[in-house]
Write a protein that holds these residues in place. Structure first.
Motif, PDB file in Angstrom:
ATOM      1  N   ASP A   1       0.821  -1.213   0.000  1.00 26.75           N
ATOM      2  CA  ASP A   1       0.000   0.000   0.000  1.00 26.75           C
ATOM      3  C   ASP A   1       0.856   1.265   0.000  1.00 26.75           C
ATOM      4  O   ASP A   1       0.810   2.065   0.940  1.00 26.75           O
ATOM      5  CB  ASP A   1      -0.933   0.000   1.216  1.00 26.75           C
ATOM      6  CG  ASP A   1      -2.039   1.026   1.084  1.00 26.75           C
ATOM      7  OD1 ASP A   1      -2.285   1.501  -0.045  1.00 26.75           O
ATOM      8  OD2 ASP A   1      -2.642   1.375   2.114  1.00 26.75           O
TER       9      ASP A   1
ATOM     10  N   GLU B   1       2.038   4.750   0.034  1.00 26.05           N
ATOM     11  CA  GLU B   1       1.268   5.957   0.355  1.00 26.05           C
ATOM     12  C   GLU B   1       1.329   6.986  -0.763  1.00 26.05           C
ATOM     13  O   GLU B   1       0.334   7.627  -1.097  1.00 26.05           O
ATOM     14  CB  GLU B   1       1.762   6.549   1.663  1.00 26.05           C
ATOM     15  CG  GLU B   1       1.153   7.908   2.038  1.00 26.05           C
ATOM     16  CD  GLU B   1      -0.347   7.833   2.263  1.00 26.05           C
ATOM     17  OE1 GLU B   1      -1.029   8.864   2.054  1.00 26.05           O
ATOM     18  OE2 GLU B   1      -0.837   6.752   2.638  1.00 26.05           O
TER      19      GLU B   1
ATOM     20  N   ARG C   1      -1.065   5.973  -3.502  1.00 26.89           N
ATOM     21  CA  ARG C   1      -2.454   6.007  -3.068  1.00 26.89           C
ATOM     22  C   ARG C   1      -2.942   7.439  -2.909  1.00 26.89           C
ATOM     23  O   ARG C   1      -4.104   7.750  -3.204  1.00 26.89           O
ATOM     24  CB  ARG C   1      -2.621   5.237  -1.761  1.00 26.89           C
ATOM     25  CG  ARG C   1      -4.067   5.127  -1.281  1.00 26.89           C
ATOM     26  CD  ARG C   1      -4.251   4.004  -0.279  1.00 26.89           C
ATOM     27  NE  ARG C   1      -3.297   4.074   0.819  1.00 26.89           N
ATOM     28  CZ  ARG C   1      -3.478   4.830   1.902  1.00 26.89           C
ATOM     29  NH1 ARG C   1      -4.556   5.581   2.012  1.00 26.89           N
ATOM     30  NH2 ARG C   1      -2.586   4.837   2.866  1.00 26.89           N
TER      31      ARG C   1
ATOM     32  N   ASN D   1      -0.529  -3.542  -4.130  1.00 24.49           N
ATOM     33  CA  ASN D   1      -1.196  -2.331  -4.618  1.00 24.49           C
ATOM     34  C   ASN D   1      -2.709  -2.372  -4.477  1.00 24.49           C
ATOM     35  O   ASN D   1      -3.410  -1.567  -5.102  1.00 24.49           O
ATOM     36  CB  ASN D   1      -0.816  -2.082  -6.077  1.00 24.49           C
ATOM     37  CG  ASN D   1       0.562  -1.487  -6.221  1.00 24.49           C
ATOM     38  OD1 ASN D   1       0.725  -0.271  -6.176  1.00 24.49           O
ATOM     39  ND2 ASN D   1       1.571  -2.336  -6.381  1.00 24.49           N
TER      40      ASN D   1
ATOM     41  N   GLY E   1      -4.528  -1.381  -1.986  1.00 25.17           N
ATOM     42  CA  GLY E   1      -4.981  -0.103  -1.441  1.00 25.17           C
ATOM     43  C   GLY E   1      -5.013   0.996  -2.479  1.00 25.17           C
ATOM     44  O   GLY E   1      -5.901   1.855  -2.478  1.00 25.17           O
TER      45      GLY E   1
END
Length: 364
Positions: free
Chosen positions: A75, A77, A80, A116, A118
């Protein structure tokens, strides 16, 4: 510039994504989708949207995945955040080689997809829409001349979407009231699945219909408790590998056996991604009569009239009533496969035939 490119851009921005003044929009551009990107940027500028463009290349992705040790940050950041702060994401497909990532090891691809999740979820919280610009590589994959392929794409994309939405609403209403769906085709496909407690989506190429593909033209739901066997007799490419006549056997809602005349390893890779990859996330019924041939491009092929498609893996939360979204099948993958329903076939809903040999009960 071909006027149809501008019309494609207007349809994408206005009908599909419903872009408004002040929207923050990410435009993800394939290497050969330049002309469509220019037309989309012009439309977004006229509407007063804010734009960030990103570059989406399977060659770049292949180089990254082959160079990486496979231990991806979960995930990430920074990736995202781009989607978490966007109102809309417009993906303009148009690569140079549709099988560029075929030699990426399956375990690397699986690890990347899981890491990936998220990022994908953040993207799916936006007004996201995916479309394709007609390119020479896609024409070659379809076995068509470039000129003929462009005509095919625009026949599929530039439609009277409101009229198609009204026709598809008939099928949505039936599925919304249904408990069980049975798919029968030829001697090898006889599959039943439960759909009660689900909401069917009238996928008419607009986020206002919970639809995120252009072209679209299908009605889909999220099945469960799947039993029986199915042969996907429409050839396709999965993760850069050709797959033909994939055969899945379901018991208690999960795939318990599988085979394929070609590309069995691609199916195995999908099924081994995670526990959710062995369950169905989608049952879709194609209704776009503007798509009249198989082109080995899932964006188009799964919408074709006279077909149904089933997806292994992730279900869409749009198929669940408010408060029940956590019941959606969870997986890092969503892989569609297609059954030809034009001959010796039928779709039954609670014992009643709603389509036979590709013709719905309300069609002549």
């Amino acid at each position: 510039m071909d006027d149809r490119i501008r019309e494609h851009a207007r349809t994408l921005v206005d009908w599909s994504a419903r872009i408004e003044e002040g929207d923050d929009v990410v435009v993800d551009v394939g290497p050969d989708a330049h002309e469509l990107a220019v037309a989309v940027a012009e439309e977004l500028g006229e509407r007063g949207a804010n734009v960030v463009t990103t570059y989406s290349s399977s060659e770049v992705t292949r180089a990254y995945l082959l160079g990486h040790d496979g231990d991806f940050d979960a995930d990430p950041e920074f990736k995202r955040a781009l989607y978490a702060n966007a109102d809309a994401v417009l993906s303009l497909g148009g690569g140079r080689n549709t099988t560029e990532t075929a030699d990426v090891p399956g375990e690397t691809r699986q690890a990347y997809n899981r890491a990936n999740e998220g990022v994908r979820e953040a993207r799916m919280e936006t007004k996201w829409v995916s479309t394709d610009h007609p390119t020479r590589s896609l024409a070659q994959q379809a076995g068509m001349s470039y000129e003929a392929y462009r005509d095919f794409v625009y026949d599929a994309v530039l439609r009277d979407w409101e009229a198609l939405a009204q026709k598809q609403a008939k099928v949505k209403d039936v599925l919304d009231d249904a408990s069980e769906v049975r798919i029968v085709s030829g001697a090898d496909t006889d599959l039943t699945m439960r759909v009660d407690g689900r909401l069917a989506v009238n996928s008419a190429a607009s986020v206002d219909y919970d639809s995120h593909n252009l072209p679209s033209g299908e009605v889909f739901t999220a099945p469960y408790a799947t039993e029986g066997e199915v042969v996907f007799d429409v050839p396709m490419t999965i993760n850069g590998r050709r797959v033909r006549d994939a055969h899945l056997k379901f018991e208690d809602g999960e795939v318990v056996d599988h085979a394929a005349a070609q590309g069995e390893d691609a199916i195995t890779e999908v099924l081994e991604t995670d526990a959710g990859a062995r369950r169905l996330g989608e049952l879709g019924i194609g209704m776009n009569r503007g798509i009249d041939r198989v082109t080995d491009n899932i964006l188009f092929d799964e919408k074709m009239g006279d077909t149904v498609h089933l997806a292994l893996g992730r279900a869409y939360t749009s198929n669940f009533p408010e408060g029940h979204e956590d019941e959606a099948n969870d997986s890092a993958v969503h892989v569609d496969m297609i059954v030809d329903m034009s001959e010796d076939s039928r779709i039954e809903v609670d014992g009643e035939t709603i389509q036979e040999n590709g013709t719905f009960w309300f069609e002549e």
